[in-house]
Design a protein around this motif. Structure first.
Motif, PDB file in Angstrom:
ATOM      1  N   MET A  59       0.830  -1.199   0.000  1.00 13.80           N
ATOM      2  CA  MET A  59       0.000   0.000   0.000  1.00 13.80           C
ATOM      3  C   MET A  59       0.867   1.251   0.000  1.00 13.80           C
ATOM      4  O   MET A  59       2.042   1.212   0.401  1.00 13.80           O
ATOM      5  N   LEU A  60       0.286   2.326  -0.445  1.00 18.35           N
ATOM      6  CA  LEU A  60       0.975   3.612  -0.476  1.00 18.35           C
ATOM      7  C   LEU A  60       0.598   4.426   0.749  1.00 18.35           C
ATOM      8  O   LEU A  60      -0.584   4.633   1.034  1.00 18.35           O
ATOM      9  N   ASN A  61       1.613   4.870   1.484  1.00 18.86           N
ATOM     10  CA  ASN A  61       1.408   5.791   2.593  1.00 18.86           C
ATOM     11  C   ASN A  61       1.558   7.212   2.055  1.00 18.86           C
ATOM     12  O   ASN A  61       2.662   7.658   1.745  1.00 18.86           O
ATOM     13  N   ARG A  62       0.451   7.898   1.901  1.00 21.19           N
ATOM     14  CA  ARG A  62       0.485   9.222   1.266  1.00 21.19           C
ATOM     15  C   ARG A  62       1.146  10.278   2.134  1.00 21.19           C
ATOM     16  O   ARG A  62       1.614  11.298   1.624  1.00 21.19           O
ATOM     17  N   GLU A  63       1.176  10.053   3.431  1.00 26.13           N
ATOM     18  CA  GLU A  63       1.785  11.053   4.308  1.00 26.13           C
ATOM     19  C   GLU A  63       3.286  11.144   4.092  1.00 26.13           C
ATOM     20  O   GLU A  63       3.865  12.232   4.081  1.00 26.13           O
ATOM     21  N   ILE A  64       3.930   9.994   3.933  1.00 26.17           N
ATOM     22  CA  ILE A  64       5.379   9.992   3.720  1.00 26.17           C
ATOM     23  C   ILE A  64       5.726   9.641   2.268  1.00 26.17           C
ATOM     24  O   ILE A  64       6.903   9.590   1.900  1.00 26.17           O
ATOM     25  N   VAL A  65       4.690   9.407   1.463  1.00 25.24           N
ATOM     26  CA  VAL A  65       4.837   9.098   0.029  1.00 25.24           C
ATOM     27  C   VAL A  65       5.789   7.916  -0.171  1.00 25.24           C
ATOM     28  O   VAL A  65       6.758   7.989  -0.925  1.00 25.24           O
ATOM     29  N   LYS A  66       5.509   6.824   0.541  1.00 25.34           N
ATOM     30  CA  LYS A  66       6.300   5.604   0.391  1.00 25.34           C
ATOM     31  C   LYS A  66       5.372   4.390   0.439  1.00 25.34           C
ATOM     32  O   LYS A  66       4.312   4.439   1.060  1.00 25.34           O
ATOM     33  N   TYR A  67       5.816   3.327  -0.224  1.00 31.06           N
ATOM     34  CA  TYR A  67       5.057   2.081  -0.208  1.00 31.06           C
ATOM     35  C   TYR A  67       5.539   1.187   0.925  1.00 31.06           C
ATOM     36  O   TYR A  67       6.713   1.201   1.281  1.00 31.06           O
ATOM     37  N   TYR A  68       4.611   0.418   1.480  1.00 37.74           N
ATOM     38  CA  TYR A  68       4.968  -0.495   2.562  1.00 37.74           C
ATOM     39  C   TYR A  68       4.133  -1.776   2.424  1.00 37.74           C
ATOM     40  O   TYR A  68       3.059  -1.785   1.809  1.00 37.74           O
ATOM     41  N   VAL A  69       4.649  -2.849   3.016  1.00 37.78           N
ATOM     42  CA  VAL A  69       3.942  -4.131   2.998  1.00 37.78           C
ATOM     43  C   VAL A  69       2.960  -4.145   4.164  1.00 37.78           C
ATOM     44  O   VAL A  69       3.361  -4.049   5.321  1.00 37.78           O
ATOM     45  N   HIS A  70       1.673  -4.275   3.858  1.00 36.70           N
ATOM     46  CA  HIS A  70       0.660  -4.252   4.923  1.00 36.70           C
ATOM     47  C   HIS A  70       0.057  -5.631   5.150  1.00 36.70           C
ATOM     48  O   HIS A  70      -0.631  -5.849   6.148  1.00 36.70           O
ATOM     49  N   ASP A  71       0.307  -6.558   4.246  1.00 38.66           N
ATOM     50  CA  ASP A  71      -0.275  -7.895   4.388  1.00 38.66           C
ATOM     51  C   ASP A  71       0.684  -8.905   3.769  1.00 38.66           C
ATOM     52  O   ASP A  71       0.876  -8.906   2.546  1.00 38.66           O
ATOM     53  N   PHE A  72       1.279  -9.751   4.605  1.00 41.10           N
ATOM     54  CA  PHE A  72       2.254 -10.725   4.104  1.00 41.10           C
ATOM     55  C   PHE A  72       2.062 -12.063   4.801  1.00 41.10           C
ATOM     56  O   PHE A  72       2.169 -12.154   6.024  1.00 41.10           O
ATOM     57  N   VAL A  73       1.746 -13.099   4.030  1.00 39.72           N
ATOM     58  CA  VAL A  73       1.588 -14.458   4.543  1.00 39.72           C
ATOM     59  C   VAL A  73       2.544 -15.355   3.773  1.00 39.72           C
ATOM     60  O   VAL A  73       2.287 -15.685   2.611  1.00 39.72           O
ATOM     61  N   PRO A  74       3.670 -15.765   4.375  1.00 41.06           N
ATOM     62  CA  PRO A  74       4.672 -16.551   3.647  1.00 41.06           C
ATOM     63  C   PRO A  74       4.381 -18.049   3.582  1.00 41.06           C
ATOM     64  O   PRO A  74       4.957 -18.749   2.754  1.00 41.06           O
ATOM     65  N   GLU A  75       3.492 -18.549   4.456  1.00 42.60           N
ATOM     66  CA  GLU A  75       3.272 -19.996   4.525  1.00 42.60           C
ATOM     67  C   GLU A  75       2.399 -20.483   3.372  1.00 42.60           C
ATOM     68  O   GLU A  75       1.428 -19.831   2.986  1.00 42.60           O
ATOM     69  N   HIS A  76       2.779 -21.665   2.839  1.00 46.39           N
ATOM     70  CA  HIS A  76       2.001 -22.327   1.790  1.00 46.39           C
ATOM     71  C   HIS A  76       1.364 -23.597   2.359  1.00 46.39           C
ATOM     72  O   HIS A  76       1.911 -24.206   3.286  1.00 46.39           O
TER      73      HIS A  76
END
Length: 221
Positions: A59-76
């Motif tokens: 997602m884009l954080n408009r306050e700092i104008v940077k992208y960040y990972v907000h949802d990460f599930v590594p398990e399969h």
């Protein structure tokens, strides 16, 4: 060892068309839709969807104008596969629909002209009984290192029921319990854990690349 991914969605701002969020899923996410013709299938293929929940959302954080990972599930919820095996399985299934139109079986070197039942294209395959090798003019063996459907048909025509060892790469095998490298012995379980860690590292590098690309796209806009 690894897995393939597909894009779940991409959201863009209606004002400046900037990407605000994006999500990637494991290709085995979800379930295969039922088809009313399924009961007519004589040889159904194994399922390719296991409802795997592995994903990565950005997602884009408009306050700092940077992208960040907000949802990460590594398990399969499935074994990480070797893509080469799936390509070989596809070629083997195709070989079931191939017929031999012409053959010259004089000596140890045999020549065959093969074609699929539903295709007009014909392929010339040369098989050598002395060393159990085959060569097809489709050049798939030389390009991908995997036996093509035409070569598999010819191996069967030459009464060779096992894949010659020359076409089996050691890293593709599943039966070995350990791999000997000189005087060092590596347990398969330890090696598998290493590969899983390495896959996670690749995801991290891919994530950095995506973020760098999105930042560059934002600067360009």
């Amino acid at each position: 060892m690894g897995f393939s991914v597909r894009k779940n969605y991409t959201n863009k701002s209606k004002i400046d068309k900037q990407i605000t969020s994006i999500r990637y899923l494991c290709s085995k996410n979800g379930h295969r839709r039922k088809d009313k013709r399924d009961h007519l299938t004589k040889k159904p293929r194994p399922g390719t969807r296991t409802d795997c929940h592995s994903r990565m959302g950005i997602m884009l954080n408009r306050e700092i104008v940077k992208y960040y990972v907000h949802d990460f599930v590594p398990e399969h919820n499935h074994l990480l596969h070797v893509p080469a095996f799936e390509r070989f399985q596809d070629e083997w299934e195709k070989s079931l629909g191939i017929c031999v139109k012409q053959r010259n079986e004089l000596g140890t070197t045999h020549e065959y002209l093969v074609a699929s039942y539903d295709e007009a294209s014909e392929y010339k395959v040369i098989g050598d009984l002395s060393n159990q090798t085959v060569s097809c003019n489709c050049k798939k063996i030389e390009t991908f290192g995997i036996l093509c459907s035409h070569a598999l048909k010819v191996l069967d025509a030459m009464d060779i029921k096992l894949i010659p060892e020359i076409y089996i790469m050691k890293r593709w095998t599943r039966g070995a319990k350990e791999e000997n490298l000189g005087s060092t012995t590596i347990d398969v379980e330890v090696y598998s854990n290493f590969l899983i860690y390495f896959s996670s590292l690749i995801i991290f590098v891919l994530l950095k690349f995506i973020l760098s690309y999105l930042r560059g796209l934002q600067t360009w806009i």
